[in-house]
Design a protein around this motif. Structure first.
Motif, PDB file in Angstrom:
ATOM      1  N   VAL A 268      43.790   9.215  10.552  1.00 51.31           N
ATOM      2  CA  VAL A 268      43.576   9.851   9.244  1.00 51.31           C
ATOM      3  C   VAL A 268      42.422  10.849   9.300  1.00 51.31           C
ATOM      4  O   VAL A 268      42.496  11.933   8.701  1.00 51.31           O
ATOM      5  CB  VAL A 268      43.306   8.785   8.158  1.00 51.31           C
ATOM      6  CG1 VAL A 268      42.802   9.433   6.875  1.00 51.31           C
ATOM      7  CG2 VAL A 268      44.571   7.992   7.869  1.00 51.31           C
ATOM      8  N   VAL A 269      41.345  10.501  10.025  1.00 47.85           N
ATOM      9  CA  VAL A 269      40.169  11.397  10.065  1.00 47.85           C
ATOM     10  C   VAL A 269      40.312  12.491  11.117  1.00 47.85           C
ATOM     11  O   VAL A 269      39.389  13.271  11.327  1.00 47.85           O
ATOM     12  CB  VAL A 269      38.865  10.598  10.306  1.00 47.85           C
ATOM     13  CG1 VAL A 269      38.647   9.585   9.200  1.00 47.85           C
ATOM     14  CG2 VAL A 269      38.868   9.917  11.677  1.00 47.85           C
ATOM     15  N   GLY A 270      41.467  12.527  11.795  1.00 47.99           N
ATOM     16  CA  GLY A 270      41.764  13.647  12.676  1.00 47.99           C
ATOM     17  C   GLY A 270      41.260  13.559  14.094  1.00 47.99           C
ATOM     18  O   GLY A 270      41.045  14.588  14.740  1.00 47.99           O
ATOM     19  N   LEU A 271      41.093  12.353  14.620  1.00 50.02           N
ATOM     20  CA  LEU A 271      40.637  12.206  16.005  1.00 50.02           C
ATOM     21  C   LEU A 271      41.775  12.471  16.989  1.00 50.02           C
ATOM     22  O   LEU A 271      42.958  12.341  16.643  1.00 50.02           O
ATOM     23  CB  LEU A 271      40.085  10.794  16.222  1.00 50.02           C
ATOM     24  CG  LEU A 271      38.800  10.422  15.464  1.00 50.02           C
ATOM     25  CD1 LEU A 271      38.443   8.961  15.718  1.00 50.02           C
ATOM     26  CD2 LEU A 271      37.640  11.325  15.865  1.00 50.02           C
ATOM     27  N   SER A 272      41.415  12.805  18.212  1.00 48.72           N
ATOM     28  CA  SER A 272      42.398  12.998  19.275  1.00 48.72           C
ATOM     29  C   SER A 272      42.964  11.647  19.716  1.00 48.72           C
ATOM     30  O   SER A 272      42.547  10.594  19.219  1.00 48.72           O
ATOM     31  CB  SER A 272      41.733  13.682  20.465  1.00 48.72           C
ATOM     32  OG  SER A 272      40.738  12.816  21.029  1.00 48.72           O
ATOM     33  N   LEU A 273      43.895  11.680  20.665  1.00 43.10           N
ATOM     34  CA  LEU A 273      44.462  10.439  21.184  1.00 43.10           C
ATOM     35  C   LEU A 273      43.372   9.538  21.749  1.00 43.10           C
ATOM     36  O   LEU A 273      43.323   8.335  21.453  1.00 43.10           O
ATOM     37  CB  LEU A 273      45.501  10.741  22.271  1.00 43.10           C
ATOM     38  CG  LEU A 273      46.033   9.542  23.063  1.00 43.10           C
ATOM     39  CD1 LEU A 273      46.727   8.542  22.135  1.00 43.10           C
ATOM     40  CD2 LEU A 273      46.990  10.010  24.161  1.00 43.10           C
ATOM     41  N   GLY A 274      42.481  10.108  22.543  1.00 43.38           N
ATOM     42  CA  GLY A 274      41.401   9.317  23.127  1.00 43.38           C
ATOM     43  C   GLY A 274      40.451   8.791  22.068  1.00 43.38           C
ATOM     44  O   GLY A 274      40.046   7.629  22.105  1.00 43.38           O
ATOM     45  N   GLY A 275      40.085   9.636  21.109  1.00 42.02           N
ATOM     46  CA  GLY A 275      39.181   9.218  20.035  1.00 42.02           C
ATOM     47  C   GLY A 275      39.802   8.152  19.154  1.00 42.02           C
ATOM     48  O   GLY A 275      39.132   7.202  18.754  1.00 42.02           O
ATOM     49  N   THR A 276      41.089   8.297  18.859  1.00 42.43           N
ATOM     50  CA  THR A 276      41.792   7.308  18.041  1.00 42.43           C
ATOM     51  C   THR A 276      41.859   5.967  18.761  1.00 42.43           C
ATOM     52  O   THR A 276      41.681   4.909  18.150  1.00 42.43           O
ATOM     53  CB  THR A 276      43.217   7.795  17.715  1.00 42.43           C
ATOM     54  OG1 THR A 276      43.139   9.036  17.004  1.00 42.43           O
ATOM     55  CG2 THR A 276      43.953   6.790  16.859  1.00 42.43           C
ATOM     56  N   THR A 277      42.109   6.018  20.074  1.00 43.72           N
ATOM     57  CA  THR A 277      42.122   4.784  20.874  1.00 43.72           C
ATOM     58  C   THR A 277      40.772   4.092  20.813  1.00 43.72           C
ATOM     59  O   THR A 277      40.694   2.870  20.617  1.00 43.72           O
ATOM     60  CB  THR A 277      42.479   5.100  22.342  1.00 43.72           C
ATOM     61  OG1 THR A 277      43.759   5.721  22.398  1.00 43.72           O
ATOM     62  CG2 THR A 277      42.495   3.816  23.174  1.00 43.72           C
ATOM     63  N   LEU A 278      39.701   4.864  20.973  1.00 42.10           N
ATOM     64  CA  LEU A 278      38.354   4.283  20.940  1.00 42.10           C
ATOM     65  C   LEU A 278      38.020   3.717  19.565  1.00 42.10           C
ATOM     66  O   LEU A 278      37.345   2.683  19.463  1.00 42.10           O
ATOM     67  CB  LEU A 278      37.319   5.330  21.346  1.00 42.10           C
ATOM     68  CG  LEU A 278      37.342   5.756  22.814  1.00 42.10           C
ATOM     69  CD1 LEU A 278      36.322   6.859  23.069  1.00 42.10           C
ATOM     70  CD2 LEU A 278      37.073   4.563  23.731  1.00 42.10           C
ATOM     71  N   MET A 279      38.485   4.365  18.499  1.00 41.05           N
ATOM     72  CA  MET A 279      38.262   3.828  17.160  1.00 41.05           C
ATOM     73  C   MET A 279      38.968   2.485  17.017  1.00 41.05           C
ATOM     74  O   MET A 279      38.431   1.541  16.416  1.00 41.05           O
ATOM     75  CB  MET A 279      38.780   4.807  16.102  1.00 41.05           C
ATOM     76  CG  MET A 279      38.430   4.429  14.672  1.00 41.05           C
ATOM     77  SD  MET A 279      36.695   4.716  14.263  1.00 41.05           S
ATOM     78  CE  MET A 279      36.775   6.372  13.590  1.00 41.05           C
TER      79      MET A 279
END
Length: 335
Positions: A268-279
């Motif tokens: 929802v906040v627009g992170l990349s694949l890697g960022g979304t995985t880390l979240m």
């Protein structure tokens, strides 16, 4: 997905962690000196913080506002969900609060292992994610202890009307100063936040000095730390068995639930694949450093063998072996 799980299982960090568990189960005399264990922990906290600060210096404030709000949202909402689940299980209040703080906060080492996983797979991620680790450490601890004070002392009154449903505190002194001090200035948060700020202020100027120790050697030091964590986790597994099958399921299922919520927020906040995985990894992990330190003084009646046993003996190895690749695959499907 099975190939990714197998690949992750056969990585050095996971295999050394498993070696530690085996050593503990078979009562080997392998043991890390207390000073070395503490030193490795301090190293990882500084390395994650300073790398995050250097990366964060490359971004404008506008680009990180949404991810920061998403991280704070997770740190606040997860304790409420945890307490609701434990109420269904019928766990007592003090231990429910202990687990809410533990599972609402984050595991620095799980996050570090996730970074290694992404780098091994060639998946990029936002550098400011290291900063979000710091932001997600404290909110859940403070929220959980606030809930305990509210429930125990009945210092709030429900307010219900056609326009508002909520609670009105009768006292603003719900959390004592020691709890706030431990939550905000404990070792893990102090080192993470301090090194983050140093990296943010210095930016690329810090790289020549910090790269040889805190960047080049990071994965090698992580192996040593996870070997020690394997020893500790192996010793905690038996403690979890004492408290029943329901708690064991809690330690295995809630990481996936919270991880999915974290992945949804990251998307929802627009992170990349890697960022979304880390979240997702951050949301699905459980603290065994910051939260237990705060709970020891603020909720002494909570049983450490429950919140430490589950976080370190069940959820940590689950995330390390299975959870990280699962969050990665879910993030790919959602994106």
């Amino acid at each position: 997905m099975s190939e990714i799980i197998l690949e992750n299982l056969l990585s050095p960090v996971v295999l050394f962690f498993i070696l530690g568990i085996i050593a503990a189960i078979f009562k080997s005399d392998l043991k890390f000196p207390d000073g070395l264990s503490e030193g490795l922990s301090i190293y990882l906290l500084i390395a994650i913080g300073i790398k995050g600060g250097i990366e964060l210096s490359h971004y404008s404030i506008e680009s990180v506002v949404a991810p920061i709000l998403g991280a704070l949202f997770l740190g606040i909402i997860i304790p409420f969900i945890t307490i609701f689940i434990l109420k269904v299980i019928k766990l007592d209040l003090k231990n429910s609060i202990g687990l809410a703080a533990t599972y609402g906060s984050v595991s620095i080492v799980t996050y570090g292992a996730a970074i290694s996983f992404l780098e091994k797979n060639g998946t990029a991620y936002e550098g400011f994610m290291n900063a979000l680790v710091v932001l997600m450490e404290s909110p859940a601890i403070l929220v959980s202890i606030l809930l305990l004070k509210v429930i125990e002392n009945k210092k709030i009154m429900p307010v219900m009307s056609s326009q508002n449903i909520g609670f009105v505190p009768n006292s603003v002194n719900l959390i004592d100063k020691e709890v706030i001090k431990e939550s905000l200035f404990g070792k893990s948060i102090l080192l993470l936040l301090g090194s983050l700020m140093i990296g943010l202020v210095l930016g690329e100027r810090a790289v020549p000095m910090v790269k040889p120790l805190f960047m080049d050697l990071y994965n090698s030091v992580l192996i040593l730390f996870l070997l020690n964590m394997g020893l500790i986790a192996g010793q905690r597994i038996s403690e979890v068995k004492k408290h029943g099958f329901k708690l064991l399921l809690f330690g295995l299922i809630t990481p996936l639930l919270f991880g999915f919520i974290g992945i949804a927020v990251g998307n929802v906040v627009g992170l990349s694949l890697g960022g979304t995985t880390l979240m997702g990894v951050l949301a699905g992990s459980a603290s065994y450093i910051a939260a237990p330190a705060a709970l020891k003084t603020s909720v002494p009646d909570a049983n450490p063998s429950i919140y430490l046993g589950l976080s370190l003996g069940v959820t940590f190895p689950f995330n390390l072996i299975i959870g990280i690749p699962v969050y990665y695959e879910i993030a790919k499907l959602i994106q």
